[in-house]
Design a protein around this motif. Structure first.
Motif, PDB file in Angstrom:
ATOM      1  N   TRP A 152      -4.083   0.421   7.203  1.00  0.00           N
ATOM      2  CA  TRP A 152      -3.701   0.232   5.852  1.00  0.00           C
ATOM      3  C   TRP A 152      -2.260  -0.542   6.018  1.00  0.00           C
ATOM      4  O   TRP A 152      -2.007  -1.234   4.851  1.00  0.00           O
ATOM      5  CB  TRP A 152      -3.718   1.393   4.911  1.00  0.00           C
ATOM      6  N   VAL A 177       0.833  -1.180   0.059  1.00  0.00           N
ATOM      7  CA  VAL A 177      -0.033  -0.099   0.068  1.00  0.00           C
ATOM      8  C   VAL A 177       0.885   1.181  -0.032  1.00  0.00           C
ATOM      9  O   VAL A 177       1.744   1.493   0.749  1.00  0.00           O
ATOM     10  CB  VAL A 177      -1.072   0.124   1.216  1.00  0.00           C
ATOM     11  N   VAL A 180      -3.888   4.306  -1.820  1.00  0.00           N
ATOM     12  CA  VAL A 180      -4.965   4.773  -0.968  1.00  0.00           C
ATOM     13  C   VAL A 180      -4.692   6.391  -0.790  1.00  0.00           C
ATOM     14  O   VAL A 180      -3.656   6.925  -0.059  1.00  0.00           O
ATOM     15  CB  VAL A 180      -4.720   4.109   0.296  1.00  0.00           C
TER      16      VAL A 180
END
Length: 208
Positions: free
Chosen positions: A91, A30, A68
């Motif tokens: 995350w 991420v 993200v």
């Protein structure tokens, strides 16, 4: 019709393979963007913003990253510092891009507080073993050269003391160009977003 040799053994092998648990594909790392309106895509379709374009570039290059965008228009380093712990927990990013501070300058938040907030955010991300990219902005010229220089120096000092890379002028080639700025003179247009991505990319690419 001839008999199949070793039929029971083959059957057991097939059943054994079918009985194995499925192996899940590794999750994509991420990339978390923590920013303000410049990254949230204020006044434009967010799908045309530089963060969305970053994800498109990564996917097009076959890089297995999930982007993200946790940017909020109007956010300050104070707000980002308050939000970051929950974002890191949720995350678990491998890379954090911090693009905050512009609203601190516009609202007159002290440079000492801004520095402390940026340092805290970088430290929080590093403690979670995430790589960090700090993105700096410059204030409009009406704030005066002394304050503008002191404001820009905060980003340089945080990057230096924390040992993280810095994009010193996020709006380079965009700010001050009426054709690339919205009517408010603060927010870039959709047409400016590719340039913003190119401003970030040289410092970001080595971290991927």
């Amino acid at each position: 019709m001839p008999r199949l040799r070793h039929g029971p053994a083959i059957l057991l092998l097939i059943l054994g393979v079918w009985g194995l648990p499925a192996v899940a594909a590794p999750a994509a790392p991420v990339l978390l963007v923590l920013g303000d309106s410049l990254s949230a895509g204020y006044g434009i379709d967010p799908a045309r913003g530089w963060v969305a374009r970053l994800e498109q570039r990564l996917n097009g290059d076959g890089r297995p990253w999930r982007v993200v965008n946790a940017s909020i228009s109007g956010d300050t380093t104070r707000g980002g510092r308050a939000r970051l712990p929950e974002l890191l927990e949720r995350w678990r990013p491998a890379l954090v891009v911090i693009e905050l501070g512009g609203n601190d300058g516009l609202r007159g938040i002290s440079l000492e507080e801004m520095r402390a907030n940026l340092e805290a955010m970088v430290d929080l991300a590093l403690e979670r073993e995430a790589r960090v990219l700090l993105v700096g902005v410059r204030l409009p010229p009406n704030y005066g050269p002394l304050y503008i220089d002191a404001f820009a120096a905060v980003f340089r000092e945080v990057a230096r003391t924390r040992g993280v890379p810095l994009v010193p002028r996020f709006l380079d080639g965009v700010g001050g160009d009426d054709g690339l700025m919205q009517e408010d003179g603060i927010h870039p247009t959709a047409e400016a977003q590719p340039r913003l991505l190119e401003n970030v990319w040289p410092a970001l690419a080595p971290l991927l």
